[in-house]
Write a protein that holds these residues in place. Structure first.
Motif, PDB file in Angstrom:
ATOM      1  N   ASP A   1      48.955  26.967  49.705  1.00 32.19           N
ATOM      2  CA  ASP A   1      48.042  26.647  48.446  1.00 32.19           C
ATOM      3  C   ASP A   1      47.645  27.887  48.340  1.00 32.19           C
ATOM      4  O   ASP A   1      46.990  28.334  47.081  1.00 32.19           O
ATOM      5  CB  ASP A   1      47.300  25.313  48.483  1.00 32.19           C
ATOM      6  CG  ASP A   1      48.575  24.088  48.744  1.00 32.19           C
ATOM      7  OD1 ASP A   1      49.480  24.030  48.357  1.00 32.19           O
ATOM      8  OD2 ASP A   1      48.027  22.822  49.382  1.00 32.19           O
ATOM      9  N   PHE A   2      46.332  28.325  49.451  1.00 33.67           N
ATOM     10  CA  PHE A   2      45.121  29.335  48.826  1.00 33.67           C
ATOM     11  C   PHE A   2      45.974  30.628  48.688  1.00 33.67           C
ATOM     12  O   PHE A   2      45.724  31.497  47.472  1.00 33.67           O
ATOM     13  CB  PHE A   2      44.365  29.577  50.251  1.00 33.67           C
ATOM     14  CG  PHE A   2      43.598  30.463  50.277  1.00 33.67           C
ATOM     15  CD1 PHE A   2      42.433  30.099  49.243  1.00 33.67           C
ATOM     16  CD2 PHE A   2      43.731  32.141  50.208  1.00 33.67           C
ATOM     17  CE1 PHE A   2      41.977  30.985  48.756  1.00 33.67           C
ATOM     18  CE2 PHE A   2      43.260  33.124  49.831  1.00 33.67           C
ATOM     19  CZ  PHE A   2      41.475  32.200  49.447  1.00 33.67           C
ATOM     20  N   LEU A   3      46.936  30.916  48.930  1.00 30.73           N
ATOM     21  CA  LEU A   3      48.268  31.964  48.779  1.00 30.73           C
ATOM     22  C   LEU A   3      49.238  32.022  47.102  1.00 30.73           C
ATOM     23  O   LEU A   3      49.005  32.883  46.321  1.00 30.73           O
ATOM     24  CB  LEU A   3      49.553  32.401  49.939  1.00 30.73           C
ATOM     25  CG  LEU A   3      48.308  32.576  51.165  1.00 30.73           C
ATOM     26  CD1 LEU A   3      49.947  33.248  52.056  1.00 30.73           C
ATOM     27  CD2 LEU A   3      47.324  34.209  50.817  1.00 30.73           C
ATOM     28  N   TYR A   4      49.452  30.287  47.296  1.00 33.55           N
ATOM     29  CA  TYR A   4      50.805  30.624  46.243  1.00 33.55           C
ATOM     30  C   TYR A   4      49.637  30.633  44.798  1.00 33.55           C
ATOM     31  O   TYR A   4      49.656  30.765  43.721  1.00 33.55           O
ATOM     32  CB  TYR A   4      51.221  29.535  46.071  1.00 33.55           C
ATOM     33  CG  TYR A   4      51.854  28.720  44.848  1.00 33.55           C
ATOM     34  CD1 TYR A   4      53.441  29.988  44.788  1.00 33.55           C
ATOM     35  CD2 TYR A   4      51.865  28.218  43.575  1.00 33.55           C
ATOM     36  CE1 TYR A   4      54.088  29.487  43.198  1.00 33.55           C
ATOM     37  CE2 TYR A   4      52.648  27.922  42.667  1.00 33.55           C
ATOM     38  CZ  TYR A   4      53.586  28.937  42.920  1.00 33.55           C
ATOM     39  OH  TYR A   4      54.853  28.733  41.443  1.00 33.55           O
ATOM     40  N   ASP A   5      48.131  29.931  44.947  1.00 36.72           N
ATOM     41  CA  ASP A   5      46.448  29.612  44.070  1.00 36.72           C
ATOM     42  C   ASP A   5      46.999  31.194  43.216  1.00 36.72           C
ATOM     43  O   ASP A   5      46.201  31.708  42.236  1.00 36.72           O
ATOM     44  CB  ASP A   5      46.046  28.502  44.129  1.00 36.72           C
ATOM     45  CG  ASP A   5      46.480  27.167  44.183  1.00 36.72           C
ATOM     46  OD1 ASP A   5      47.142  27.106  43.470  1.00 36.72           O
ATOM     47  OD2 ASP A   5      45.939  26.969  44.380  1.00 36.72           O
ATOM     48  N   ARG A   6      47.115  31.964  44.548  1.00 39.74           N
ATOM     49  CA  ARG A   6      46.198  33.779  43.930  1.00 39.74           C
ATOM     50  C   ARG A   6      47.343  34.185  44.197  1.00 39.74           C
ATOM     51  O   ARG A   6      47.305  35.957  43.832  1.00 39.74           O
ATOM     52  CB  ARG A   6      45.641  33.893  45.410  1.00 39.74           C
ATOM     53  CG  ARG A   6      44.125  33.421  44.803  1.00 39.74           C
ATOM     54  CD  ARG A   6      43.236  33.514  46.044  1.00 39.74           C
ATOM     55  NE  ARG A   6      42.193  32.787  45.770  1.00 39.74           N
ATOM     56  CZ  ARG A   6      42.192  31.126  46.159  1.00 39.74           C
ATOM     57  NH1 ARG A   6      43.515  30.101  45.917  1.00 39.74           N
ATOM     58  NH2 ARG A   6      41.114  30.525  46.231  1.00 39.74           N
ATOM     59  N   LEU A   7      48.930  34.093  44.291  1.00 42.32           N
ATOM     60  CA  LEU A   7      50.101  34.864  44.266  1.00 42.32           C
ATOM     61  C   LEU A   7      50.026  35.473  42.489  1.00 42.32           C
ATOM     62  O   LEU A   7      50.002  35.198  40.967  1.00 42.32           O
ATOM     63  CB  LEU A   7      50.992  33.983  44.388  1.00 42.32           C
ATOM     64  CG  LEU A   7      52.638  35.018  43.985  1.00 42.32           C
ATOM     65  CD1 LEU A   7      52.860  36.409  44.831  1.00 42.32           C
ATOM     66  CD2 LEU A   7      53.556  33.901  44.196  1.00 42.32           C
TER      67      LEU A   7
END
Length: 432
Positions: free
Chosen positions: A422-428
């Motif tokens: 979630d952390f990575l996808y929200d900042r992709l």
């Protein structure tokens, strides 16, 4: 004698390197609370020097199963296999369970977790509980606390459940974005699919952005980790066989897990089925293809860009609480650290003793709440010292335990626990 590998019992040199790695020994300083001590008890029971009664059973159940002792062991003792064998033997021969405990175990291990349909019904029920206003009423009246203070605490961090899993949301095949690099099978999990559906969706979307076709076999089921850890080995084997068939038929290059606890048993299906010759080749095929989402992104995927919005105070501070099973069994902690350090406009803060157990350990925080809370308190000392805005985890149990710790320490609003996917996808940064 039938359940335990005697060679592994005698491999233990009693050197004590495992002692400082063991969470329960660190908390109590009692020899019997260490891997060395528990192995001595197992060997004494196998050799007929002691009767494995209720005190023996309690000591085996007091182990978190984090397996931090294994990397620390110079003799490469497979402690995880020994503790699971001991618990299996206990379940076969125990007469200590009350009738209602046996009923609950049968309901959970044989009826609920193996059935994705029943898990989705559970998700639907929890979703109704939260959205109907019943949850607000329960909290206002404090009725849960009348049964258990710990249960009331855990209810406060209950995630948003759903009766619609990832297949219902995305389908069974999601094509790669851009040039295809390979085909992966997504292991959706049982609890993950109803309590952390959005995390599963983030995982799939990261995979497609990285160049993978994603297949989600509908016939897959629970990984069997809770069964294996709780002495229900035969049921764990049946679940493993079903999963092997499902992913073989899907024809995937890799099998992706986003839960350290699930991944740790998936990668050891070859050991779980080692005594069944007809499954040797298939279980080896499966185990060799299991990878954590972070590992596949770093090692095989198309490089992705991640960016966080600058806060007025400067780069966002991020720390990582390692999943015991991802670290100690799958050996997959470094890729997550690499990914976090790739997110621009963030500052990665290494947590002291990040690899020590948080006290979740599957359902340990429910069966052994006192010890779990004691371990969590010491973990939160290190979490708070980072002054991070985000505590990233890679396992649902760790995620809930971190949420619990943040709530207990009054950090809600200042600090948030979040899954790495979630952390990575929200900042992709989406490719144009």
């Amino acid at each position: 004698m039938q359940k335990l590998d005697y060679d592994q019992l005698t491999n233990c040199m009693r050197c004590g390197f495992c002692l400082p790695a063991c969470p329960t020994f660190k908390e109590t300083g009692i020899e019997a609370e260490s891997p060395r001590g528990r192995i001595s008890l197992m060997k004494a029971a196998v050799d007929g020097l002691m009767e494995p009664g209720i005190r023996f059973e309690d000591q085996m159940n007091h182990c978190l199963g984090c397996r931090a002792c294994e990397p620390a062991c110079p003799a490469d003792v497979k402690y995880g296999q020994l503790i699971e064998g001991a618990r299996d033997a206990i379940e076969v021969h125990t007469t200590q369970h009350r009738w209602w405990v046996k009923g609950v175990r049968k309901l959970v291990f044989k009826e609920l977790f193996p059935s994705q349909q029943r898990m989705q019904l559970l998700g639907t029920g929890l979703h109704f509980y939260k959205m109907s206003g019943i949850q607000k009423l329960v909290r206002k009246t404090g009725v849960v606390g009348l049964f258990s203070k710990h249960m009331a605490t855990m209810e406060k961090i209950l995630p948003d459940a759903s009766g619609k899993g990832i297949v219902e949301r995305l389908g069974t095949f999601i094509p790669a974005k851009g040039k295809k690099l390979g085909t992966v099978g997504m292991f959706r999990g049982c609890l993950m699919d109803v309590l952390f559906t959005e995390t599963n969706i983030s995982t799939v979307k990261l995979l497609t952005e990285a160049g993978f076709d994603v297949v989600i076999p509908e016939s897959q089921n629970c990984c069997g980790a809770l069964h294996a850890h709780s002495g229900e080995t035969d049921q764990a084997k049946q679940l493993a066989k079903s999963n092997i068939r499902a992913f073989q038929e899907a024809g995937v290059d890799y099998i992706i897990s986003n839960a350290g606890g699930c991944g740790a048993i998936l990668v050891e299906y070859d050991h779980l089925l080692h005594d069944e010759e007809e499954w040797k080749e298939d279980s080896t095929w499966f185990a060799k293809r299991v990878k954590d989402i972070s590992t596949i992104l770093v090692e095989k995927g198309r490089p992705l860009r991640y960016a966080d919005t600058l806060s007025p105070q400067g780069p966002t501070r991020v720390t990582y609480q390692e999943s015991c099973h991802l670290r100690n069994v799958m050996k997959g902690s470094q890729p997550i650290k690499q990914l976090l350090q790739r997110v621009s406009n963030t500052s990665y803060i290494e947590m002291k003793d990040a690899g020590s157990c948080c006290g979740s350990a599957g359902i340990y925080n429910m069966t052994q709440p006192d010890m779990a809370n004691q371990i969590l308190e010491h973990k939160m000392e290190n979490v708070n010292a980072t002054t991070a805005s985000y505590v990233v985890t890679s396992n649902p149990g760790c995620l809930l335990q971190m949420k619990l710790g943040i709530d207990k320490h009054g950090q809600t609003g200042h600090m948030e626990a979040v899954h790495i996917a979630d952390f990575l996808y929200d900042r992709l940064v989406k490719q144009s």
